[in-house]
Write a protein that holds these residues in place. Structure first.
Motif, PDB file in Angstrom:
ATOM      1  N   PRO A 309      -1.975  26.697-105.961  1.00  0.00           N
ATOM      2  CA  PRO A 309      -2.152  26.050-107.268  1.00  0.00           C
ATOM      3  C   PRO A 309      -2.786  24.661-107.148  1.00  0.00           C
ATOM      4  CG  PRO A 309       0.035  27.005-107.104  1.00  0.00           C
ATOM      5  CD  PRO A 309      -0.583  27.132-105.738  1.00  0.00           C
ATOM      6  N   PHE A 310      -2.813  24.104-105.936  1.00  0.00           N
ATOM      7  CA  PHE A 310      -3.296  22.726-105.762  1.00  0.00           C
ATOM      8  C   PHE A 310      -4.595  22.601-104.989  1.00  0.00           C
ATOM      9  CE2 PHE A 310       1.303  22.821-106.122  1.00  0.00           C
ATOM     10  CZ  PHE A 310       1.496  22.012-107.233  1.00  0.00           C
ATOM     11  N   LYS A 311      -4.806  23.514-104.072  1.00  0.00           N
ATOM     12  CA  LYS A 311      -5.948  23.327-103.168  1.00  0.00           C
ATOM     13  C   LYS A 311      -6.560  24.655-102.754  1.00  0.00           C
ATOM     14  CE  LYS A 311      -5.876  19.548-100.523  1.00  0.00           C
ATOM     15  NZ  LYS A 311      -6.072  18.475 -99.906  1.00  0.00           N
ATOM     16  N   LYS A 312      -7.762  24.535-102.195  1.00  0.00           N
ATOM     17  CA  LYS A 312      -8.395  25.710-101.575  1.00  0.00           C
ATOM     18  C   LYS A 312      -8.505  25.431-100.074  1.00  0.00           C
ATOM     19  CE  LYS A 312     -11.174  27.605-105.307  1.00  0.00           C
ATOM     20  NZ  LYS A 312     -11.015  26.696-106.467  1.00  0.00           N
ATOM     21  N   PHE A 313      -7.950  26.330 -99.287  1.00  0.00           N
ATOM     22  CA  PHE A 313      -7.976  26.161 -97.832  1.00  0.00           C
ATOM     23  C   PHE A 313      -8.889  27.198 -97.187  1.00  0.00           C
ATOM     24  CE2 PHE A 313      -3.818  24.410 -99.023  1.00  0.00           C
ATOM     25  CZ  PHE A 313      -3.826  23.212 -98.326  1.00  0.00           C
ATOM     26  N   ILE A 314      -9.697  26.710 -96.233  1.00  0.00           N
ATOM     27  CA  ILE A 314     -10.453  27.629 -95.382  1.00  0.00           C
ATOM     28  C   ILE A 314      -9.733  27.641 -94.047  1.00  0.00           C
ATOM     29  CG2 ILE A 314     -12.669  28.098 -94.294  1.00  0.00           C
ATOM     30  CD1 ILE A 314     -13.947  26.161 -96.316  1.00  0.00           C
ATOM     31  N   GLY A 315      -9.177  28.778 -93.671  1.00  0.00           N
ATOM     32  CA  GLY A 315      -8.493  28.894 -92.379  1.00  0.00           C
ATOM     33  C   GLY A 315      -9.471  29.398 -91.332  1.00  0.00           C
ATOM     34  N   VAL A 316      -9.697  28.590 -90.301  1.00  0.00           N
ATOM     35  CA  VAL A 316     -10.668  28.950 -89.266  1.00  0.00           C
ATOM     36  C   VAL A 316      -9.972  29.167 -87.926  1.00  0.00           C
ATOM     37  CG1 VAL A 316     -12.576  27.756 -90.413  1.00  0.00           C
ATOM     38  CG2 VAL A 316     -11.168  26.513 -88.755  1.00  0.00           C
ATOM     39  N   ASP A 317     -10.733  29.579 -86.912  1.00  0.00           N
ATOM     40  CA  ASP A 317     -10.088  29.872 -85.627  1.00  0.00           C
ATOM     41  C   ASP A 317     -10.086  28.685 -84.651  1.00  0.00           C
ATOM     42  OD1 ASP A 317     -12.749  30.006 -84.897  1.00  0.00           O
ATOM     43  OD2 ASP A 317     -12.715  32.116 -84.292  1.00  0.00           O
ATOM     44  N   ALA A 318     -10.574  27.518 -85.080  1.00  0.00           N
ATOM     45  CA  ALA A 318     -10.428  26.289 -84.277  1.00  0.00           C
ATOM     46  C   ALA A 318      -9.431  25.386 -84.988  1.00  0.00           C
ATOM     47  CB  ALA A 318     -11.772  25.575 -84.148  1.00  0.00           C
ATOM     48  N   GLY A 319      -8.627  24.682 -84.214  1.00  0.00           N
ATOM     49  CA  GLY A 319      -7.656  23.784 -84.827  1.00  0.00           C
ATOM     50  C   GLY A 319      -7.584  22.480 -84.058  1.00  0.00           C
ATOM     51  N   LEU A 320      -6.477  21.758 -84.241  1.00  0.00           N
ATOM     52  CA  LEU A 320      -6.344  20.492 -83.512  1.00  0.00           C
ATOM     53  C   LEU A 320      -6.257  20.734 -82.009  1.00  0.00           C
ATOM     54  CD1 LEU A 320      -3.188  19.994 -82.487  1.00  0.00           C
ATOM     55  CD2 LEU A 320      -2.827  19.464 -84.867  1.00  0.00           C
ATOM     56  N   ASN A 321      -5.949  21.964 -81.631  1.00  0.00           N
ATOM     57  CA  ASN A 321      -5.971  22.322 -80.202  1.00  0.00           C
ATOM     58  C   ASN A 321      -7.405  22.369 -79.666  1.00  0.00           C
ATOM     59  OD1 ASN A 321      -6.276  24.545 -82.002  1.00  0.00           O
ATOM     60  ND2 ASN A 321      -6.116  25.957 -80.293  1.00  0.00           N
ATOM     61  N   TYR A 393      -2.016  23.915 -76.949  1.00  0.00           N
ATOM     62  CA  TYR A 393      -0.885  23.836 -77.881  1.00  0.00           C
ATOM     63  C   TYR A 393      -0.800  25.102 -78.733  1.00  0.00           C
ATOM     64  CZ  TYR A 393       2.376  21.953 -81.318  1.00  0.00           C
ATOM     65  OH  TYR A 393       3.460  21.761 -82.123  1.00  0.00           O
ATOM     66  N   ASN A 394       0.407  25.551 -78.974  1.00  0.00           N
ATOM     67  CA  ASN A 394       0.700  26.828 -79.649  1.00  0.00           C
ATOM     68  C   ASN A 394       0.284  28.017 -78.776  1.00  0.00           C
ATOM     69  OD1 ASN A 394       0.643  26.701 -83.307  1.00  0.00           O
ATOM     70  ND2 ASN A 394       1.591  25.293 -81.884  1.00  0.00           N
ATOM     71  N   SER A 395       0.157  27.736 -77.469  1.00  0.00           N
ATOM     72  CA  SER A 395      -0.229  28.780 -76.508  1.00  0.00           C
ATOM     73  C   SER A 395      -1.511  29.484 -76.929  1.00  0.00           C
ATOM     74  CB  SER A 395       0.902  29.791 -76.315  1.00  0.00           C
ATOM     75  OG  SER A 395       2.011  29.125 -75.770  1.00  0.00           O
ATOM     76  N   ARG A 396      -2.512  28.662 -77.227  1.00  0.00           N
ATOM     77  CA  ARG A 396      -3.838  29.200 -77.529  1.00  0.00           C
ATOM     78  C   ARG A 396      -4.788  28.818 -76.390  1.00  0.00           C
ATOM     79  NH1 ARG A 396      -4.718  31.594 -82.166  1.00  0.00           N
ATOM     80  NH2 ARG A 396      -2.996  31.525 -83.647  1.00  0.00           N
ATOM     81  N   PRO A 397      -5.362  29.808 -75.744  1.00  0.00           N
ATOM     82  CA  PRO A 397      -6.316  29.527 -74.660  1.00  0.00           C
ATOM     83  C   PRO A 397      -7.451  28.642 -75.176  1.00  0.00           C
ATOM     84  CG  PRO A 397      -5.764  31.864 -74.734  1.00  0.00           C
ATOM     85  CD  PRO A 397      -5.167  31.258 -75.949  1.00  0.00           C
ATOM     86  N   ARG A 398      -7.956  27.769 -74.314  1.00  0.00           N
ATOM     87  CA  ARG A 398      -9.027  26.857 -74.746  1.00  0.00           C
ATOM     88  C   ARG A 398     -10.372  27.578 -74.944  1.00  0.00           C
ATOM     89  NH1 ARG A 398      -6.461  21.898 -71.964  1.00  0.00           N
ATOM     90  NH2 ARG A 398      -6.158  23.410 -70.306  1.00  0.00           N
ATOM     91  N   ALA A 399     -11.234  26.925 -75.724  1.00  0.00           N
ATOM     92  CA  ALA A 399     -12.528  27.493 -76.119  1.00  0.00           C
ATOM     93  C   ALA A 399     -13.501  27.556 -74.944  1.00  0.00           C
ATOM     94  CB  ALA A 399     -13.123  26.649 -77.238  1.00  0.00           C
ATOM     95  N   ALA A 400     -14.601  28.259 -75.163  1.00  0.00           N
ATOM     96  CA  ALA A 400     -15.691  28.329 -74.180  1.00  0.00           C
ATOM     97  C   ALA A 400     -16.733  27.262 -74.494  1.00  0.00           C
ATOM     98  CB  ALA A 400     -16.330  29.710 -74.216  1.00  0.00           C
ATOM     99  N   GLU A 401     -17.543  26.923 -73.489  1.00  0.00           N
ATOM    100  CA  GLU A 401     -18.655  25.992 -73.682  1.00  0.00           C
ATOM    101  C   GLU A 401     -19.948  26.646 -73.204  1.00  0.00           C
ATOM    102  OE1 GLU A 401     -17.401  21.484 -73.063  1.00  0.00           O
ATOM    103  OE2 GLU A 401     -16.801  22.680 -71.336  1.00  0.00           O
ATOM    104  N   VAL A 402     -20.962  26.560 -74.038  1.00  0.00           N
ATOM    105  CA  VAL A 402     -22.282  27.095 -73.695  1.00  0.00           C
ATOM    106  C   VAL A 402     -23.290  25.959 -73.710  1.00  0.00           C
ATOM    107  CG1 VAL A 402     -24.189  28.495 -74.612  1.00  0.00           C
ATOM    108  CG2 VAL A 402     -21.905  29.486 -74.424  1.00  0.00           C
ATOM    109  N   LEU A 403     -24.051  25.860 -72.632  1.00  0.00           N
ATOM    110  CA  LEU A 403     -25.078  24.824 -72.525  1.00  0.00           C
ATOM    111  C   LEU A 403     -26.441  25.457 -72.758  1.00  0.00           C
ATOM    112  CD1 LEU A 403     -25.427  21.747 -71.414  1.00  0.00           C
ATOM    113  CD2 LEU A 403     -26.248  22.885 -69.351  1.00  0.00           C
ATOM    114  N   ILE A 404     -27.242  24.851 -73.631  1.00  0.00           N
ATOM    115  CA  ILE A 404     -28.617  25.323 -73.806  1.00  0.00           C
ATOM    116  C   ILE A 404     -29.480  24.443 -72.924  1.00  0.00           C
ATOM    117  CG2 ILE A 404     -30.409  25.968 -75.463  1.00  0.00           C
ATOM    118  CD1 ILE A 404     -27.699  27.057 -76.372  1.00  0.00           C
TER     119      ILE A 404
END
Ligand SMILES: *Cc1c(COP(=O)(O)O)cnc(C)c1O
Length: 429
Positions: A309-321, A393-404
């Motif tokens: 009722p107050f906001k619109k949230f976009i939930g994505v797969d990246a967070g503060l982790n 944090y929250n037992s989420r494996p860290r992201a990948a990095e791709v270099l161009i």
């Protein structure tokens, strides 16, 4: 439909509403490497280094640019800067280890520690890097292991500055640097012990777009250099103004004018070294953020669109982790919708992650095109203190990095897996 006009900067561009990164279609990269994904442009890192280095060389011959590795310590990024001729600023033994692995010779590494352990001092002494002392005790303890040929001292130039309280690293409230009495005592002791070459350094803070505080602090550092020179007969091999050069995160912010920066800081420098009889030391600086921030973006997929009722949230797969800066500092990262980058903005959204914390947001109150599940978002300026501050944090494996690099997409850090979560754990009955 109204077409939006956006200024795209290197390495970003638009092709039929799709965001390209170094000419690569980000939607396809997200499919290929999965999300959350950090993309890094090798060319942009090199360009940033060269633009800064050249601007400084316009006004003085003896310039050294030390890359502050803590901003982004990916080995391939370090390797590129090494190849470009950069020096390196390390704040931990781990960063020295990475820098040596990336090919930096020890003489090109400056270690600036704080609260350094004895065994770390031993490691540092054995690795032969140049040490920038942050307390009298550190020198005392370093001398138990080695009498270095070259030594620098981090002084507190009495003035600090930064984009957030946590990022002000000089002035009365910080733990960093030495004040006058300690400074003189430290140089005197080092000289007595047999140190031959000296440097002097400061680092006032991070994310600075207004030059005034840096200029004032640097003038204070130069008068401290004069005092040391007059009282102890020390001449300086190098004088280091530290890092802190800011970058624009918001579209309406302006970039630092490098030409003005170079002229102002180096005309002060040249005037003072002549006036104070300090010879012709190297002028050094230690940019972290400035070299890597805009060379990287974070791609993240939309899992949920949630309307309360107050906001619109976009939930994505990246967070503060994945990207801590918004939550930690309230930092702004500009958001583009990578698969419809020119669509007209329609709604105000918060972009939030998968972490169970209300502080888990990447962006707040952003006017964006209408978002659907499956859309791909790009967070800009993610190259500095992005992956470097990420966690499991929250037992989420860290992201990948791709270099161009050279028109190729290279996976330079694999995505972590569940195995990464148990690495080093030992289960007991
Ligand atoms: C963090 C740090 C820097 C770089 O700061 P930026 O704001 O990223 O330029 C430079 N020198 C030292 C000693 C640092 O700790």
């Amino acid at each position: 439909m109204v077409k939006k006009v956006i200024q795209f900067h290197q390495p970003l561009s638009n092709e039929d509403g799709i965001l390209l990164f170094e000419g690569f279609n980000t939607v396809e990269l997200a499919k290929k490497f999965d999300t959350p994904l950090y993309l890094i442009s090798e060319k942009r890192v090199r360009d940033n280094y060269n633009r800064l280095h050249n601007a400084l060389l316009q006004n003085y011959d003896k310039i050294r640019v030390y890359y502050a590795a803590k901003a982004n310590s990916n080995l391939s990024v370090l390797r590129s800067l090494e190849a470009e001729g950069a020096y390196l600023d390390a704040v931990s033994p781990g960063e020295i280890f990475l820098a040596l692995k990336a090919g930096f010779s020890p003489e090109r590494i400056l270690f600036t520690g704080t609260s350094v352990r004895n065994d770390e001092l031993n490691f540092i002494a054995n690795s032969n890097v140049v040490v920038n002392i942050d307390s009298f005790s550190e020198l005392d303890r370093l001398l138990l292991h080695i009498v270095p040929k070259t030594l620098s001292v981090r002084i507190n130039p009495k003035i600090g500055s930064g984009h957030h309280d946590h990022c002000i690293t000089a002035g009365p409230q910080t733990k960093f640097g030495l004040w006058e009495k300690e400074t003189l005592k430290t140089y005197a002791k080092a000289k007595r012990a047999g140190v031959e070459k000296f440097g002097i350094q400061m680092h006032v803070g991070s994310g600075i777009l207004n030059l005034e505080p840096i200029i004032l602090a640097f003038d204070n550092l130069l008068s401290m250099a004069k005092k040391i020179h007059d009282k102890l007969g020390i001449t300086f091999e190098f004088i280091d103004m530290g890092g802190g050069l800011g970058v624009p995160y918001k579209p309406e912010e302006n970039e630092l004018d490098l030409c003005t920066f170079s002229k102002r800081i180096l005309s002060l420098f040249k005037r003072r070294i002549a006036e104070y009889n300090l010879g012709t030391p190297f002028f050094c600086l230690e940019p972290g953020r400035y070299l890597v921030s805009d060379a990287s973006i974070l791609l993240t997929s939309v899992n949920t669109v949630k309307v309360t009722p107050f906001k619109k949230f976009i939930g994505v797969d990246a967070g503060l982790n994945t990207l801590l800066r918004p939550s930690m500092y309230g930092s702004y990262h500009h958001v583009l919708v990578a698969n419809k980058v020119t669509s007209q903005e329609k709604e105000i959204y918060d972009v939030v992650g998968p972490i169970c914390e209300s502080g888990d947001f990447l962006a707040r109150d952003r006017l964006l095109p209408e978002i659907e599940e499956g859309d791909l978002l790009a967070l800009l300026n993610a190259g500095a203190y992005g992956f470097a501050m990420s966690s499991q944090y929250n037992s989420r494996p860290r992201a990948a990095e791709v270099l161009i690099k050279n028109k190729k997409c290279l996976l330079v850090r694999k995505r972590e897996t569940f195995d990464s979560l148990v690495f080093n754990q030992q289960m007991v009955e």
